[in-house]
Scaffold this active site. Structure first.
Site, PDB file in Angstrom:
ATOM      1  N   ALA A  95       0.827  -1.271   0.013  1.00 11.42           N
ATOM      2  CA  ALA A  95       0.000  -0.020  -0.075  1.00 11.42           C
ATOM      3  C   ALA A  95       0.907   1.102   0.094  1.00 11.42           C
ATOM      4  CB  ALA A  95      -0.902  -0.112   1.254  1.00 11.42           C
ATOM      5  N   GLU A  96       2.004   1.221   0.573  1.00 15.12           N
ATOM      6  CA  GLU A  96       2.769   2.337   0.962  1.00 15.12           C
ATOM      7  C   GLU A  96       3.715   2.893  -0.286  1.00 15.12           C
ATOM      8  OE1 GLU A  96       2.744   4.772   3.199  1.00 15.12           O
ATOM      9  OE2 GLU A  96       1.881   3.761   4.914  1.00 15.12           O
ATOM     10  N   SER A  97       4.442   1.898  -0.862  1.00 10.48           N
ATOM     11  CA  SER A  97       5.165   2.125  -2.219  1.00 10.48           C
ATOM     12  C   SER A  97       5.220   1.036  -3.170  1.00 10.48           C
ATOM     13  CB  SER A  97       6.764   2.073  -1.198  1.00 10.48           C
ATOM     14  OG  SER A  97       7.109   0.560  -1.147  1.00 10.48           O
TER      15      SER A  97
END
Length: 226
Positions: A95-97
């Site tokens: 989700a983040e990167s």
């Protein structure tokens, strides 16, 4: 030294298909050029091309499957160290990167687990672009949040995005921010997907021991260069 036609095309394919920003190469004793975007500490490689860091949104849209596989040993080691499910660490990175170690957000969050400088410093991360340091610090932070919110996965994930204070101010509920409201179900969906696809842990984010690390090799393109 002549390099066969098609070298440039292969190089462009490597760049286009990779979330990592930089391209590394070395020529072996047989005159074969080896290219990779994941040198994995191999000192034989040297950087031959630096491209701009990929925006986080782009990284999320195009997961680097090679990098994802390459980072599993680091993910499992950190998960085992801090008692967190590897599935949860993978979910947060997804989700983040999107497994782009060079990702930088407009707010200054850096790397695979998008650590802001204050969080990085708090958990002993001196270089947030280092996959090993970033994963270790991000996993330590997840473990801290899971303890803080008594193992409540939804609240820990919400706090990872919005901060512990925001979750507490919201009465120990997901804060009423559009980004956080979208972030929590996205991470939990990734988490369930990783649980369904492996035996990486129980249905909660806290676990005793992680599974055996997955081994992987860097993505290589070999080009004859007579």
């Amino acid at each position: 030294m002549k390099i066969q036609a098609g070298f440039c095309g292969l190089l462009l394919l490597l760049i286009a298909g990779a979330a990592e920003a930089n391209i590394y190469a070395y020529t072996d004793s047989h005159g074969v050029v080896h290219l990779t975007n994941v040198p994995a500490g191999n000192s034989a490689y040297h950087m031959v091309m630096r491209t701009p860091k990929m925006p986080v949104a782009t990284a999320r849209a195009d997961f680097n499957r090679v990098a994802k596989q390459q980072y599993q040993s680091l993910i499992h080691a950190a998960a085992s160290r801090y008692g967190v499910s590897p599935a949860l660490v993978n979910a947060v990175i997804s989700a983040e990167s999107g497994y782009n170690a060079g990702a930088v957000s407009p707010k200054g969050a850096i790397g695979l687990m998008q650590l802001i400088p204050a969080t990085a410093a708090r958990f002993g991360v001196s270089n947030s672009f280092s996959p090993a340091e970033n994963i270790n610090g991000g996993t330590a932070y997840l473990a801290h949040l899971l303890r803080k919110f008594s193992g409540d996965l939804r609240l820990a994930v919400a706090a990872y995005n919005a901060g512990s204070g925001a979750v507490i101010q919201a009465g120990y509920h997901i804060p009423p921010f559009a980004e956080t409201q979208a972030y929590v179900p996205r991470v939990l969906a990734y988490y369930q997907r990783y649980l369904d696809g492996s035996s990486s842990g129980p249905s909660l984010g806290i676990t005793g021991h992680g599974p055996t690390p997955v081994s992987a090799s860097p993505q290589l393109i070999q080009v004859s260069s007579p």
